[in-house]
Design a protein around this motif. Structure first.
Motif, PDB file in Angstrom:
ATOM      1  N   ARG A 283      -5.369   8.096   1.391  1.00 15.47           N
ATOM      2  CA  ARG A 283      -5.961   7.180   2.365  1.00 15.47           C
ATOM      3  C   ARG A 283      -5.248   7.303   3.697  1.00 15.47           C
ATOM      4  O   ARG A 283      -4.011   7.204   3.757  1.00 15.47           O
ATOM      5  CB  ARG A 283      -5.870   5.742   1.828  1.00 15.47           C
TER       6      ARG A 283
ATOM      7  N   ASP B  71       0.539   5.783  -1.384  1.00 14.41           N
ATOM      8  CA  ASP B  71       0.051   6.866  -2.232  1.00 14.41           C
ATOM      9  C   ASP B  71       1.270   7.601  -2.776  1.00 14.41           C
ATOM     10  O   ASP B  71       2.025   8.227  -2.019  1.00 14.41           O
ATOM     11  CB  ASP B  71      -0.841   7.822  -1.437  1.00 14.41           C
TER      12      ASP B  71
ATOM     13  N   LYS C  19       0.826  -1.213   0.000  1.00  8.82           N
ATOM     14  CA  LYS C  19       0.000   0.000   0.000  1.00  8.82           C
ATOM     15  C   LYS C  19       0.855   1.254   0.000  1.00  8.82           C
ATOM     16  O   LYS C  19       1.836   1.354   0.739  1.00  8.82           O
ATOM     17  CB  LYS C  19      -0.908   0.010   1.232  1.00  8.82           C
TER      18      LYS C  19
ATOM     19  N   VAL D 286      -1.856   5.490   5.169  1.00  8.08           N
ATOM     20  CA  VAL D 286      -1.070   4.918   4.060  1.00  8.08           C
ATOM     21  C   VAL D 286       0.142   5.815   3.798  1.00  8.08           C
ATOM     22  O   VAL D 286       0.017   7.042   3.808  1.00  8.08           O
ATOM     23  CB  VAL D 286      -1.947   4.807   2.787  1.00  8.08           C
TER      24      VAL D 286
END
Length: 596
Positions: A128, A29, A27, A131
């Motif tokens: 998110r 971004d 995970k 993250v």
């Protein structure tokens, strides 16, 4: 454990590209922040976009895995797409293709950094909570306000954003790049001479990003067998203190592997004016013994005889007497660490070539400002080159080195003469021609470009045929890739027959560098019917009659019958929907060149 037969020698930032099936699937971004100011030419901006796409391809893109956003900046900041705009890799790649070149305005890096902190990494833009946040900043110049850039970078760091800074060219400010990049600089700051060099760092940057997102956990070093020799520069420029740091780095590498006669074996070679084998591959079978032996190695002083060290590796270290195992499934790896120019550059290149011919893959590690980048590039196989500023920073390479060793594959060492014949007619268009160039450049990365390996020439054609470079022109991969990038789009008709005639009569002539008893491969890439099919079929027949394996790649709604008339058979005929999917054929073309 897919080690591959390697020599490691670290200089410019780079890591072997991981295959798609091992893309980073954790995970995160990730945001790209691209300089679109007046100092950036359109061709260089397009290279930046290619770089973005190549990095994206190394990640599993999904709402529950990695998300990508893209911002461009000059005087103002423009959101090209948000983190949550696209939910799969292909959507992201298509969106990158739609990004427009501006090429005007100043370099307002400070405002761009403020924008990503306040907006790009907000919930409204798709971030998110919980993250990791990473931003990759690519620029070729000094910002309009250094103080503002420094302050906004500091605020971004405090907001939990990891910043990677990529500086391109001679007009960047090293201190400003250091202010932008998160610590340590050895992990998050990259500098390259030209935009073409972005290709050299994409895999390392992706690997470093993946490491940041999911940590450094790996059991790769606990599996499989390998013969690893570390070549340590002990010349006067290194100094005793830095030599001790090199020893500590070497011991940290040993700690990553299971040591034993049926597992990983280590040897160490010290080079300066004399070249000395500190210990053999099979001398120690336990990690504590190895590390104790490394502690006992003394600094030598003297000149930088890298060539003699590589010769010693070839003639002694990798021999049965020194513990080398001849099992082809056990890779042979060497790590060369140096801080300067070799005393005899020609000998270094000559010995590196001989090692490659013996299926040894070379990686280069350069430390400090005095290393010769060209020499390290020529010594290394593929783009397996790293560079760090100091010997202390060597430790930051450890997780990347382990990852590299685990994923490494043998460079293709086949001998063949390959000529690309690229359609440059009006129907192709400048944008698709750029994708053609990108594809040809990609093919070269896994080939051993050398007078004793693979030679490549490139021709473009419309109504006329243009020789961009002959088979004998480049025996240096970096120079060849630069030449490919500099090719110009020259639109016109589609005279494929005349182009194939030029290929078999001129491109594969001894004058242009064709070698006897070497496989000849002609690759024709076109998106339209030729203006004279009879001529095309005849000239293709003559090419095949002269021993050229003809490969035909048709893009879009091509006439398959015409492709059949060009190719050696269906195994050498390929149709693709668009120029975007050319990359699907990269490995296929590489394998053909390797089979010779």
């Amino acid at each position: 454990m897919g080690f591959g037969l390697c020599i490691l020698a670290f200089v410019v930032y780079s890591v072997h590209a991981a295959p798609d099936n091992s893309s980073c699937g954790t995970k995160g971004d990730i945001l790209f922040l691209l300089d679109n100011s007046g100092s950036i030419s359109q061709s260089n901006f397009e290279l930046m976009l290619d770089f973005v796409k190549d990095v994206v391809k190394k990640f599993a893109v999904d709402r529950n895995q990695v998300q990508f956003g893209l911002e461009t900046f000059e005087t103002g900041v423009r959101t090209e797409f948000k983190l949550n705009t696209h939910s799969n890799r292909q959507e992201v790649l298509d969106a990158v293709d739609r990004v427009s070149y501006v090429g005007g305005g100043g370099t307002n890096t400070g405002d761009a950094l403020q924008h990503i902190r306040e907006k790009s990494f907000s919930r409204a833009f798709g971030h998110r909570q919980g993250v990791p946040k990473l931003a990759i900043v690519v620029t070729d110049g000094v910002s309009s306000s250094k103080n503002r850039t420094k302050e906004q970078a500091r605020l971004a760091h405090r907001a939990g954003i990891t910043l990677m800074a990529v500086g391109v060219g001679k007009n960047t400010d090293q201190q400003e790049l250091q202010d932008i990049a998160s610590d340590p600089d050895s992990k998050y700051l990259f500098h390259i001479d030209t935009f073409v060099g972005l290709k050299m760092i994409e895999s390392m940057l992706a690997s470093s990003t993946c490491t940041q997102l999911k940590g450094q956990a790996s059991d790769c070093g606990k599996k499989g067998a390998a013969d690893i020799v570390i070549l340590m520069d002990s010349s006067g420029s290194v100094g005793e203190e830095n030599f001790e740091l090199m020893k500590e780095f070497t011991k940290s590498i040993v700690d990553e592997f299971v040591i034993g006669s049926n597992a990983v074996q280590f040897g160490v070679v010290i080079f300066s004016t004399p070249v000395t084998g500190a210990f053999k591959l099979n001398q120690y079978t336990k990690a504590d013994q190895l590390k104790a032996a490394i502690d006992e190695i003394e600094f030598q002083n003297g000149e930088t005889h890298t060539g003699k060290a590589l010769e010693y590796l070839r003639t002694k270290a990798f021999t049965a007497q020194e513990g080398y195992r001849s099992d082809p499934n056990i890779p042979k790896i060497a790590i060369v660490i140096t801080d300067g120019h070799s005393t005899h550059k020609e000998k270094t290149q000559e010995e590196a070539t001989k090692l490659k011919e013996q299926d040894v893959e070379i990686y280069s590690i350069g430390v400090g400002d005095e290393v010769d980048n060209e020499e390290l590039t020529e010594m290394a196989s593929n783009k397996n080159i790293f560079r760090v500023d100091t010997f202390t920073a060597l430790q930051h390479l450890r997780p990347l080195l382990l990852r590299q060793v685990c994923e490494a594959k043998n460079t293709c060492l086949g001998k063949s003469d390959v000529v690309f014949l690229l359609d440059s007619s009006c129907s192709v268009g400048e944008d698709n021609f750029r994708k053609l160039k990108h594809f040809v450049s990609d093919v070269t990365y896994n080939l051993y470009i050398d007078k004793n390996g693979v030679q490549m020439g490139v021709e473009t054609y419309e109504c006329e045929v243009h020789t961009n470079f002959e088979l004998l022109r480049y025996h240096n991969k970096v120079k060849m890739q630069t030449a490919i990038n500099n090719m110009e789009f020259k639109p016109g008709g589609t005279d494929t027959g005349e182009a194939i005639k030029h290929m078999w009569t001129r491109s594969f002539s001894s004058e242009y560098g064709n070698r006897d008893n070497v496989r000849k491969i002609g690759v024709v890439i076109t998106d339209g019917d030729s203006k004279n099919k009879a001529s095309t079929f005849y000239e293709a027949h003559k090419a095949r009659e002269n021993g050229i394996t003809m490969v035909a790649i048709g893009v879009g709604d091509m006439n398959v019958e015409e492709l059949k008339g060009i190719a050696n058979g269906t195994d050498f005929l390929f149709t693709i929907k668009s120029y975007d999917t050319l990359t699907d054929l990269t490995q296929t073309l590489t394998n053909m060149a390797c089979q010779a």
